[in-house]
Write an enzyme that holds these catalytic residues in place. Sequence first.
Site, PDB file in Angstrom:
ATOM      1  N   SER A 159       0.847  -1.189   0.000  1.00  0.00           N
ATOM      2  CA  SER A 159       0.000   0.000   0.000  1.00  0.00           C
ATOM      3  C   SER A 159       0.889   1.248   0.000  1.00  0.00           C
ATOM      4  CB  SER A 159      -0.956  -0.059   1.187  1.00  0.00           C
ATOM      5  OG  SER A 159      -1.999   0.891   1.062  1.00  0.00           O
ATOM      6  N   GLU A 164      -9.291  -5.408  -4.034  1.00  0.00           N
ATOM      7  CA  GLU A 164      -8.638  -4.442  -3.154  1.00  0.00           C
ATOM      8  C   GLU A 164      -9.644  -3.598  -2.355  1.00  0.00           C
ATOM      9  OE1 GLU A 164      -5.485  -4.005  -2.505  1.00  0.00           O
ATOM     10  OE2 GLU A 164      -4.293  -4.753  -4.182  1.00  0.00           O
ATOM     11  N   HIS A 176      -7.776  -5.736   0.109  1.00  0.00           N
ATOM     12  CA  HIS A 176      -6.567  -4.981   0.408  1.00  0.00           C
ATOM     13  C   HIS A 176      -5.993  -5.415   1.758  1.00  0.00           C
ATOM     14  CE1 HIS A 176      -3.815  -1.683  -0.043  1.00  0.00           C
ATOM     15  NE2 HIS A 176      -4.131  -1.182   1.128  1.00  0.00           N
TER      16      HIS A 176
END
Length: 513
Positions: A188, A316, A412
């Site tokens: 990320s 995600e 995610h």
Amino acid sequence: MTDSTRAPEIRTSSGTVRGRLEDGLAVFRGIPYAQPPVGPLHLGPPVPATEWSGVREAVAFGPTPPQSLALGFGSGPDNAGGRDDWLTVNVWTPDPGGARLPVLVWIHGGAYLVGSADAPGYDGASLARRGTVVVTFNHRVGAEGYGHFEGAVPNRALLDQVAALTWVRDNIAAFGGDPDRVTVFGESAGAGAVAALLTMDRAEGLFHRAVAQSVPGTFFSPALAADIGATVATELGLPATLDALAPVPPVALRDAADAVVRTITRYGARWGRAAHAHLPFSPVIDGEVLPCSPWEALRAGRGADVDLIVGHNRDEARLFTVMGGRFGKVTEEEAAVTLARFAPGADGAAAYRTSHPAADPTTLQDLVMSDWLFRMPSLHLAEAHAAGGGTTYAYELTWPAPAMGGALGACHGLDVPLVFGTLREGFGPMLFGEEPPAEAEALSDAMGRAWSDFAAHGDPGWARYGAAERLTRIFAAEPFTAPYPEESSRLIWAEQGFAPMELAPGTEPVPAS
């Protein structure tokens, strides 16, 4: 270390540290790599740690940098003790002073607003037991790390990361690591940092391989970053200059930034997607620390000498939909607004509907947000690196998290505990349940082994990515290699780059002073 029962001691460039033995590993926590960035050093570049005499105990993590409280979550506890020695590293090693093992250096994520190395999910023990030396570290986040203020060095968080990697280069051999086999990996915001480091002159030679997990596409122009910085300073009643803001306590600066975060959508007409996505801070293409966007730099051949794994998770954005209580509840009107804001070009929204005619509003919103935030920036980074002559490996995680009835999908952050082998730590139970299934254990072993093998000799165990075949490792229950699977999204975004995000045209900037 001659006695296997003694607490291990290592001499570093700043002084001797004493760690402790934990299940066959030597572990060192909270070693300073830079001086506390406060007082005369506040909002300045990192300065090497002050030397100490005697033996420094290195058994506890250093304090966290100021963490945004506006998001409602973070990777580490807020620093309640008031300590300011945030810039520390942690090391897990199976053989201190020994065999020059490959080194894995982790950069945490957290929307560039939160995060610290003491999160339980970042425990390096499992990866270290695969024959690597694992390093994690803290760096400044939010306004401290990325706030763009007149007179202040930009991208201080990235400079912290360069300082940590410099510490690794200078010290890791004493911990049994090979300074010529350093792999930096992050997820990320941490993957965005990895992408940035690949382009930076100051980071050249400090690492030799890289892994970027779910790269965000948000890099800011100086004008946009300065406007956000000026808005934060306005909350304090001060000009957005180094002279005015350096005396402000870091927690007060954090609180001013949080006031902006809580009302950020009101700035949508000025900041565009950055406001609508609740992302007030990102690396800034300032021309000094960060010369240009990673996609532009890699396509031109920058970083071609650094082997790269880059990939993303299939679902995600599902994490944010579920945690926001919107799974299955997104309206047609909400999906239409999201498509209009985040789909690429004039025809992007229609292209999503054409490519997914049976998709409900929640699915459509998740698709475009997954693509804009992480999937397409990651794919384009792989394509740019390969086009620039680099050795590139791509992956997609498709195995769905079993908790919450499977609602999270391959969301995610799911990759982080799988790579670290921390299925029972941190957010692990939220993703895998109290007892992870055998499939999760097997997939974690496969991903941890691939990352460790890549760090050791540059081969993660699958074919390279290239423009012709687009071969991609699919981390399913049974991993396999196939052409990149998200073809409809790839085509929708094929002509779209990830240029620095700009202040809205015609907007009069907030003055810095």
